[in-house]
Write a protein that holds these residues in place. Structure first.
Motif, short mmCIF file in Angstrom:
data_model
loop_
_atom_site.label_atom_id
_atom_site.label_comp_id
_atom_site.label_asym_id
_atom_site.label_seq_id
_atom_site.Cartn_x
_atom_site.Cartn_y
_atom_site.Cartn_z
N LYS A 185 0.22 5.10 -6.00
CA LYS A 185 1.26 5.26 -7.01
C LYS A 185 2.49 4.41 -6.73
O LYS A 185 3.19 4.02 -7.65
N CYS A 186 2.74 4.16 -5.46
CA CYS A 186 3.92 3.36 -5.10
C CYS A 186 3.70 1.87 -5.29
O CYS A 186 4.63 1.08 -5.12
N THR A 187 2.49 1.44 -5.61
CA THR A 187 2.19 0.02 -5.80
C THR A 187 2.47 -0.36 -7.24
O THR A 187 2.03 0.32 -8.18
N ARG A 188 3.17 -1.47 -7.45
CA ARG A 188 3.58 -1.89 -8.78
C ARG A 188 2.80 -3.08 -9.31
O ARG A 188 2.94 -3.42 -10.48
N CYS A 189 2.01 -3.72 -8.47
CA CYS A 189 1.32 -4.93 -8.92
C CYS A 189 0.21 -4.62 -9.93
O CYS A 189 -0.23 -5.51 -10.65
N LYS A 244 -4.98 3.41 -12.19
CA LYS A 244 -4.86 3.58 -10.75
C LYS A 244 -5.80 4.67 -10.24
O LYS A 244 -6.34 4.56 -9.14
N GLY A 279 0.63 -2.30 -12.31
CA GLY A 279 1.26 -1.66 -13.46
C GLY A 279 1.55 -0.19 -13.21
O GLY A 279 1.41 0.33 -12.10
N ASP A 280 1.95 0.49 -14.27
CA ASP A 280 2.31 1.91 -14.19
C ASP A 280 1.30 2.82 -14.88
O ASP A 280 1.59 4.00 -15.10
N GLU A 330 -1.30 5.30 -14.91
CA GLU A 330 -1.86 6.23 -13.93
C GLU A 330 -3.37 6.35 -14.05
O GLU A 330 -4.07 6.58 -13.06
#
Length: 239
Positions: free
Chosen positions: A103-107, A115, A109-110, A112
């Motif tokens: 969840k802390c990774t932004r590469c 991910k 996207g957001d 969920e």
């Protein structure tokens, strides 16, 4: 918060499993010399691994020699070399995918949902990698135990279980547990998303309430009653 803790634990176990897989692959202590019966020469230890065999003399000097040919190995060591190499590559890919699915990774996207599917894929690969590590380690251990209790095999050729085998069993367990944690995270996210629903805002509720309770206009009331107010001009009154 609990999901974040499971992600950290799964990533930690996956990293430990990846390092353990590479360590088991390169370690020469798959087969070690057995000091039994008349073989009491304890100042020399013989190690046999997937890539080399070593001789250690009195814990001081150690000499290693890489195998001249793959065909010179026994069938179990040949299969173990290929499977452990594949497991090392798979553990690295699963670890990198697990980092991308955090969840802390932004590469990535957001999203969920995306991910969660990435973490599920990483977990499945970790579990498969644990099974791949377990197969050659157990196969070599079975061959060592079979030759150890075989009376036909010479005493000098008998070997015992090396440290690499015990590390391999531990690594396989760690990989399977780490992959199971990632699969549990996916299941938890799926259950939580099924219970989500949208609540209308306070302003929207008040606006809709006032629109429903709006009083009718004078024009609409007059038409509703069916009566019209007569209009009398002043000229008719004075005539």
């Amino acid at each position: 918060m609990a999901t974040h803790a499971l992600e950290i634990a799964g990533l930690f176990l996956g990293g430990v499993g990846m390092v353990g897989t590479v360590a088991v692959t390169v370690m020469p202590q798959w087969r070690v010399s057995a000091f039994i019966e008349n073989n009491i020469v304890v100042f020399e230890n013989f190690w046999e691994g997937l890539w080399m065999n070593c001789v250690r003399q009195a814990n001081i000097r150690m000499q290693c020699k890489i195998y001249d040919s793959l065909l010179a190995l026994s069938p179990d060591l040949q299969a173990a070399r290929g499977l452990m190499c594949a497991a090392s590559v798979m553990s690295f890919l699963a670890f990198m995918m697990a980092i991308l699915g955090m969840k802390c990774t932004r590469c990535t996207g957001d999203n969920e949902k995306v991910k969660a599917h990435i973490l599920l894929t990483a977990g499945i690969i970790f579990i498969i990698t644990g099974m791949v590590v377990l197969i050659p380690v157990s196969w070599v251990a079975n061959a060592i135990i079979r030759d150890f209790y075989n009376p036909i095999v010479n005493v000098a050729q008998k070997r015992e279980l090396g440290e690499a085998l015990y590390l391999g069993w531990t690594t396989a367990l760690v990989l399977i547990v780490g992959g199971a944690l990632f699969c549990c995270i996916f299941c938890c996210n799926g259950k939580s998303s099924s219970y989500r629903y949208s609540i209308p805002s306070h302003r929207t509720t008040q606006r809709s309430y006032h629109m429903e309770k709006k009083p009718p206009s004078v024009y609409s009331r007059s038409h509703k009653c069916g009566r019209h107010t007569p209009v009398v001009s002043l000229s008719h009154l004075f005539l």
